[in-house]
Design a protein around this motif. Structure first.
Motif, PDB file in Angstrom:
ATOM      1  N   PRO A 144      37.750  32.953  36.256  1.00 38.13           N
ATOM      2  CA  PRO A 144      39.021  32.926  36.981  1.00 38.13           C
ATOM      3  C   PRO A 144      39.030  33.810  38.227  1.00 38.13           C
ATOM      4  O   PRO A 144      38.583  34.957  38.200  1.00 38.13           O
ATOM      5  CB  PRO A 144      40.019  33.426  35.935  1.00 38.13           C
ATOM      6  CG  PRO A 144      39.437  32.999  34.638  1.00 38.13           C
ATOM      7  CD  PRO A 144      37.959  33.173  34.802  1.00 38.13           C
ATOM      8  N   LYS A 145      39.550  33.237  39.279  1.00 39.04           N
ATOM      9  CA  LYS A 145      39.619  33.920  40.561  1.00 39.04           C
ATOM     10  C   LYS A 145      40.864  33.449  41.301  1.00 39.04           C
ATOM     11  O   LYS A 145      41.196  32.253  41.271  1.00 39.04           O
ATOM     12  CB  LYS A 145      38.370  33.609  41.395  1.00 39.04           C
ATOM     13  CG  LYS A 145      38.327  34.256  42.756  1.00 39.04           C
ATOM     14  CD  LYS A 145      37.064  33.856  43.509  1.00 39.04           C
ATOM     15  CE  LYS A 145      37.025  34.489  44.908  1.00 39.04           C
ATOM     16  NZ  LYS A 145      35.806  34.069  45.659  1.00 39.04           N
ATOM     17  N   ILE A 146      41.564  34.364  41.948  1.00 34.87           N
ATOM     18  CA  ILE A 146      42.742  33.997  42.737  1.00 34.87           C
ATOM     19  C   ILE A 146      42.298  33.140  43.920  1.00 34.87           C
ATOM     20  O   ILE A 146      41.329  33.466  44.603  1.00 34.87           O
ATOM     21  CB  ILE A 146      43.489  35.248  43.223  1.00 34.87           C
ATOM     22  CG1 ILE A 146      44.017  36.038  42.026  1.00 34.87           C
ATOM     23  CG2 ILE A 146      44.633  34.873  44.152  1.00 34.87           C
ATOM     24  CD1 ILE A 146      44.631  37.374  42.392  1.00 34.87           C
ATOM     25  N   ILE A 147      42.994  32.046  44.142  1.00 35.25           N
ATOM     26  CA  ILE A 147      42.618  31.164  45.240  1.00 35.25           C
ATOM     27  C   ILE A 147      42.883  31.853  46.577  1.00 35.25           C
ATOM     28  O   ILE A 147      43.848  32.604  46.728  1.00 35.25           O
ATOM     29  CB  ILE A 147      43.374  29.819  45.154  1.00 35.25           C
ATOM     30  CG1 ILE A 147      42.731  28.785  46.082  1.00 35.25           C
ATOM     31  CG2 ILE A 147      44.855  29.995  45.457  1.00 35.25           C
ATOM     32  CD1 ILE A 147      43.231  27.370  45.850  1.00 35.25           C
ATOM     33  N   SER A 148      42.024  31.604  47.536  1.00 32.00           N
ATOM     34  CA  SER A 148      42.163  32.250  48.837  1.00 32.00           C
ATOM     35  C   SER A 148      43.270  31.598  49.658  1.00 32.00           C
ATOM     36  O   SER A 148      43.639  30.436  49.451  1.00 32.00           O
ATOM     37  CB  SER A 148      40.842  32.166  49.613  1.00 32.00           C
ATOM     38  OG  SER A 148      40.580  30.826  50.011  1.00 32.00           O
ATOM     39  N   ASN A 149      43.786  32.366  50.594  1.00 32.56           N
ATOM     40  CA  ASN A 149      44.808  31.866  51.503  1.00 32.56           C
ATOM     41  C   ASN A 149      44.283  30.670  52.300  1.00 32.56           C
ATOM     42  O   ASN A 149      45.013  29.701  52.555  1.00 32.56           O
ATOM     43  CB  ASN A 149      45.231  32.990  52.445  1.00 32.56           C
ATOM     44  CG  ASN A 149      46.422  32.616  53.306  1.00 32.56           C
ATOM     45  OD1 ASN A 149      47.377  32.048  52.816  1.00 32.56           O
ATOM     46  ND2 ASN A 149      46.352  32.929  54.586  1.00 32.56           N
ATOM     47  N   LYS A 150      42.997  30.709  52.669  1.00 32.09           N
ATOM     48  CA  LYS A 150      42.410  29.612  53.437  1.00 32.09           C
ATOM     49  C   LYS A 150      42.383  28.321  52.640  1.00 32.09           C
ATOM     50  O   LYS A 150      42.679  27.234  53.161  1.00 32.09           O
ATOM     51  CB  LYS A 150      40.991  29.985  53.884  1.00 32.09           C
ATOM     52  CG  LYS A 150      40.938  31.034  54.981  1.00 32.09           C
ATOM     53  CD  LYS A 150      39.508  31.290  55.432  1.00 32.09           C
ATOM     54  CE  LYS A 150      39.462  32.311  56.566  1.00 32.09           C
ATOM     55  NZ  LYS A 150      38.063  32.574  57.006  1.00 32.09           N
ATOM     56  N   LYS A 151      42.038  28.412  51.349  1.00 34.12           N
ATOM     57  CA  LYS A 151      41.992  27.207  50.521  1.00 34.12           C
ATOM     58  C   LYS A 151      43.391  26.647  50.287  1.00 34.12           C
ATOM     59  O   LYS A 151      43.583  25.428  50.268  1.00 34.12           O
ATOM     60  CB  LYS A 151      41.300  27.506  49.190  1.00 34.12           C
ATOM     61  CG  LYS A 151      39.790  27.626  49.301  1.00 34.12           C
ATOM     62  CD  LYS A 151      39.125  27.679  47.937  1.00 34.12           C
ATOM     63  CE  LYS A 151      37.607  27.701  48.078  1.00 34.12           C
ATOM     64  NZ  LYS A 151      36.933  27.713  46.753  1.00 34.12           N
TER      65      LYS A 151
END
Length: 254
Positions: free
Chosen positions: A80-87
């Motif tokens: 699990p990883k927080i999605i990036s602003n770019k994505k």
């Protein structure tokens, strides 16, 4: 990123907004400036921040709402990883709305609300919608008779769509507030308008957004322990079993 307490972890690309008149950190936005309902936070929860964004943000093309403990997860990573602003920015160009992964409940949404919150509020909202937005009444009944919903008031959509949603939502909730007495309810049940808004969000989506224009993302649950965060987020992403909401009837004014 909505928070009611000072936090040290702010993911890149997120802008924290403090709710409830307690913001002493000038680095955070506060829901108690400009046109606001910050003093209603104990009843409206994160909605006081959403109201502030609706009324005071005049420059954003898109709005993303997350919480200090819950973020949209990047589904392309097994760990699990927080999605990036770019994505997030790329996704919203191809879809009208981003929502958290839908929860499947073991009971209907309406049954749960009437038995765990307030039958009176439920009936009042039904009548308010019937009076003010009659074309939404079938959507309301469909959501309440179903057993799944998008929870947490997490969303990404255009600011124009966000404004339209907030105008609809707060018209209903302010009308409900005028005919509701929360004084005999405990602190948890006094968050009545926040609880109702989670259900109404699904009603609005059903009425306005085609299924093909919706993308669901799993939720990243941040805790104070890295391993616990990973395990809790993994469980939420892969768990397909019906969710049994906790029953809480204390302090109800039915």
């Amino acid at each position: 990123m909505i928070t009611h307490k000072m936090v040290s972890f702010i993911p890149k690309g997120r802008v924290p907004i403090f709710v409830g008149n307690g913001n002493n950190n000038k680095k955070f936005l506060g829901d108690n400036t400009g046109d606001n309902i910050s003093n209603k936070n104990k009843n409206y929860s994160e909605l006081t921040a959403m109201y502030w964004i609706w009324k005071n943000d005049r420059t954003s093309e898109y709005v993303s709402v997350e919480h200090y403990r819950r973020f949209f997860m990047d589904p392309s990573h097994f760990i699990p990883k927080i999605i990036s602003n770019k994505k997030i920015s790329r996704l919203i160009k191809n879809y009208k709305i981003i929502v958290p992964q839908k929860q499947k409940w073991a009971v209907t949404i309406g049954y749960h609300y009437k038995n765990n919150h307030s039958t009176k509020d439920y009936n009042n909202v039904f009548n308010i919608i019937k009076d003010l937005y009659p074309d939404y009444i079938n959507d309301f009944e469909k959501i309440m008779k179903g057993n799944s919903l998008y929870a947490f008031n997490m969303v990404v959509m255009s600011k124009k769509m966000f404004d339209n949603y907030c105008n609809w939502l707060f018209t209903i909730l302010f009308k409900l507030e005028q005919i509701t007495d929360l004084s005999k309810r405990n602190a948890y049940q006094q968050r009545a308008y926040g609880f109702m808004s989670e259900r109404l969000f699904n009603v609005w989506i059903l009425h306005n957004i085609d299924h093909k224009d919706i993308i669901e993302l799993p939720v990243y649950y941040l805790t104070n322990n890295k391993l616990k965060t990973i395990l809790k987020s993994l469980k939420a992403r892969i768990n397909k079993k019906p969710y049994f909401p906790k029953k809480s009837t204390e302090g109800l004014d039915q």
